[in-house]
Design a protein around this motif. Structure first.
Motif, short mmCIF file in Angstrom:
data_model
loop_
_atom_site.label_atom_id
_atom_site.label_comp_id
_atom_site.label_asym_id
_atom_site.label_seq_id
_atom_site.Cartn_x
_atom_site.Cartn_y
_atom_site.Cartn_z
N PRO A 93 0.80 -1.23 0.00
CA PRO A 93 0.00 0.00 0.00
C PRO A 93 0.83 1.28 0.00
O PRO A 93 0.32 2.35 -0.34
N ALA A 94 2.10 1.16 0.37
CA ALA A 94 2.97 2.35 0.43
C ALA A 94 3.36 2.84 -0.96
O ALA A 94 3.80 3.99 -1.11
N THR A 95 3.23 2.00 -1.98
CA THR A 95 3.69 2.34 -3.32
C THR A 95 3.04 3.62 -3.85
O THR A 95 3.72 4.49 -4.42
N GLU A 96 1.75 3.74 -3.67
CA GLU A 96 1.02 4.89 -4.21
C GLU A 96 1.56 6.21 -3.64
O GLU A 96 1.88 7.14 -4.39
N GLU A 97 1.69 6.27 -2.34
CA GLU A 97 2.16 7.52 -1.74
C GLU A 97 3.64 7.75 -2.00
O GLU A 97 4.09 8.90 -2.10
N ALA A 98 4.41 6.67 -2.13
CA ALA A 98 5.83 6.82 -2.44
C ALA A 98 6.01 7.52 -3.78
O ALA A 98 6.84 8.43 -3.93
N LEU A 99 5.24 7.11 -4.76
CA LEU A 99 5.29 7.77 -6.08
C LEU A 99 4.87 9.22 -5.99
O LEU A 99 5.49 10.11 -6.61
N PHE A 100 3.83 9.49 -5.22
CA PHE A 100 3.35 10.86 -5.06
C PHE A 100 4.44 11.76 -4.45
O PHE A 100 4.67 12.88 -4.90
N ILE A 101 5.12 11.23 -3.42
CA ILE A 101 6.19 12.00 -2.78
C ILE A 101 7.33 12.26 -3.76
O ILE A 101 7.89 13.37 -3.80
N MET A 102 7.64 11.26 -4.56
CA MET A 102 8.71 11.45 -5.55
C MET A 102 8.34 12.52 -6.56
O MET A 102 9.16 13.37 -6.91
N VAL A 103 7.09 12.53 -7.02
CA VAL A 103 6.63 13.56 -7.96
C VAL A 103 6.82 14.94 -7.36
O VAL A 103 7.37 15.86 -7.99
N LYS A 104 6.36 15.11 -6.14
CA LYS A 104 6.42 16.43 -5.50
C LYS A 104 7.84 16.83 -5.13
O LYS A 104 8.21 18.01 -5.23
N ALA A 105 8.64 15.86 -4.69
CA ALA A 105 10.02 16.18 -4.32
C ALA A 105 10.83 16.58 -5.55
O ALA A 105 11.57 17.59 -5.53
N TYR A 106 10.70 15.83 -6.62
CA TYR A 106 11.44 16.16 -7.85
C TYR A 106 10.96 17.49 -8.42
O TYR A 106 11.75 18.27 -8.97
N ASP A 107 9.68 17.77 -8.29
CA ASP A 107 9.15 19.04 -8.77
C ASP A 107 9.76 20.20 -7.99
O ASP A 107 10.16 21.21 -8.57
N ALA A 108 9.84 20.03 -6.66
CA ALA A 108 10.42 21.08 -5.82
C ALA A 108 11.91 21.28 -6.11
O ALA A 108 12.44 22.38 -5.97
N LEU A 109 12.57 20.22 -6.56
CA LEU A 109 13.99 20.30 -6.86
C LEU A 109 14.26 20.75 -8.29
O LEU A 109 15.43 20.94 -8.69
N GLY A 110 13.19 20.91 -9.07
CA GLY A 110 13.36 21.32 -10.46
C GLY A 110 13.85 20.21 -11.35
O GLY A 110 14.33 20.47 -12.47
N MET A 111 13.71 18.97 -10.91
CA MET A 111 14.16 17.81 -11.70
C MET A 111 12.96 17.30 -12.49
O MET A 111 12.31 16.32 -12.14
N THR A 112 12.67 18.00 -13.58
CA THR A 112 11.42 17.77 -14.31
C THR A 112 11.36 16.40 -14.98
O THR A 112 10.27 15.81 -15.07
N ASP A 113 12.46 15.90 -15.48
CA ASP A 113 12.44 14.59 -16.14
C ASP A 113 12.05 13.49 -15.15
O ASP A 113 11.20 12.63 -15.44
N LEU A 114 12.68 13.51 -13.98
CA LEU A 114 12.37 12.51 -12.95
C LEU A 114 10.94 12.70 -12.44
O LEU A 114 10.24 11.72 -12.17
N ARG A 115 10.56 13.94 -12.32
CA ARG A 115 9.18 14.23 -11.88
C ARG A 115 8.18 13.64 -12.87
O ARG A 115 7.22 12.97 -12.46
N ASP A 116 8.40 13.88 -14.15
CA ASP A 116 7.46 13.40 -15.16
C ASP A 116 7.44 11.87 -15.24
O ASP A 116 6.38 11.27 -15.46
N ASP A 117 8.61 11.25 -15.04
CA ASP A 117 8.66 9.78 -15.05
C ASP A 117 7.83 9.21 -13.90
O ASP A 117 7.04 8.27 -14.08
N ALA A 118 8.02 9.78 -12.70
CA ALA A 118 7.28 9.30 -11.54
C ALA A 118 5.79 9.57 -11.69
O ALA A 118 4.94 8.73 -11.33
N ASP A 119 5.46 10.72 -12.26
CA ASP A 119 4.06 11.08 -12.47
C ASP A 119 3.40 10.13 -13.46
O ASP A 119 2.25 9.71 -13.27
N ARG A 120 4.13 9.78 -14.50
CA ARG A 120 3.59 8.87 -15.52
C ARG A 120 3.33 7.48 -14.93
O ARG A 120 2.28 6.88 -15.17
N VAL A 121 4.26 7.01 -14.13
CA VAL A 121 4.09 5.69 -13.50
C VAL A 121 2.92 5.71 -12.53
O VAL A 121 2.10 4.78 -12.49
N MET A 122 2.80 6.80 -11.81
CA MET A 122 1.72 6.90 -10.83
C MET A 122 0.36 6.94 -11.51
O MET A 122 -0.58 6.25 -11.10
#
Length: 266
Positions: A212-241
């Motif tokens: 059950p942790a998978t869903e929120e883990a992806l969400f945190i990665m999307v938001k963390a990468y977004d805050a860091l300006g790492m758009t490629d990683l953000r978009d990858d995590a967002d797509r998987v989620m």
């Protein structure tokens, strides 16, 4: 004055005379009598009294099946009394003394149970049962140890009658440990530690997939990468989620509909 002292001594000697009789009566008990009385106390919830009787049984009759069973019962009584460390110690002692005993599988199971409920105590039980505290909010050390105890039981004694319950508890513990990683990731996110949050979430995904942790883990990665300006990683995590959780509550509530920062979602 002397008369008072004499009376006091007479009463004291009379009282002392009661104890040898009680001790003599108890010492005259057979092993089965000790065991029956101890089990009666245990079944009535008088765990301290049961432990004393089981210990007396083992001391009086150190050999034989009653003494061996008493050692197991002592561990169970400590467990029921909320003394998790003593329960584990008793189980370890039994395993060391009787590695080939027909009931040694229960000793492994008891260790798992004790660690499963470790750090509860009276207040912990109230919190867990009444306030519904998430186990993932507790120190994960006991959860890890409990998992290993149950794993050893299942590996050593796959046909044990305790194995099915142990497997179910192991599945639950994996979820608990995974969610604990998410708890830590949340902590870092709320404090702006985006790199640490992303790494913790990524670790949860790698080590505990399909929980059950998978869903929120992806969400945190999307938001963390977004805050860091790492758009490629953000978009990858967002797509998987979005592919795996198209109806995720995080996707619908992450935009800050009340004008609050997104991390206040938690």
């Amino acid at each position: 004055m002397l008369r008072s002292v004499a009376l006091f001594l007479a009463l004291l000697l009379s009282a002392c005379g009661l104890f040898p009789k009680e001790m003599e009566d108890t010492k005259a008990w057979s092993a089965s009598k000790y065991y029956t009385e101890a089990k009666s106390e245990l079944n009535d919830g008088n765990y301290a009294a049961a432990i004393k009787l089981f210990e007396a049984l083992e001391a009086r009759y150190p050999y034989g099946r009653y003494a061996q069973q008493a050692q197991l019962e002592i561990g169970y009584a400590h467990y029921k009394d909320g003394e998790q460390a003593l329960a584990i110690a008793a189980a370890d002692r039994f395993i060391k003394l009787h590695p080939n005993h027909p009931n040694v599988d229960y000793a492994y199971y008891l260790k798992g149970l004790a660690n499963f409920n470790d750090d509860l105590g009276l207040m912990g039980i109230v919190t867990e049962k009444i306030l519904n505290q998430d186990m993932s909010e507790r120190d994960p050390k006991a959860s890890h140890e409990s998992f290993e105890n149950f794993k050893e039981l299942v590996n050593r004694f796959p046909k044990s009658k305790y194995a099915p319950d142990a497997v179910q508890r192991m599945k639950h513990l994996v979820n608990v440990v995974a969610l604990n990683e998410i708890q830590v990731a949340r902590y870092y996110m709320k404090r702006g530690g985006y790199v640490a949050a992303a790494n913790r979430a990524q670790y949860a995904l790698k080590e505990y997939p399909q929980t059950p942790a998978t869903e929120e883990a992806l969400f945190i990665m999307v938001k963390a990468y977004d805050a860091l300006g790492m758009t490629d990683l953000r978009d990858d995590a967002d797509r998987v989620m979005r592919k795996n959780f198209p109806n995720s509550r995080f996707l619908s509530d992450s935009t800050g509909t009340n004008g609050e920062p997104w991390w206040k979602f938690w």
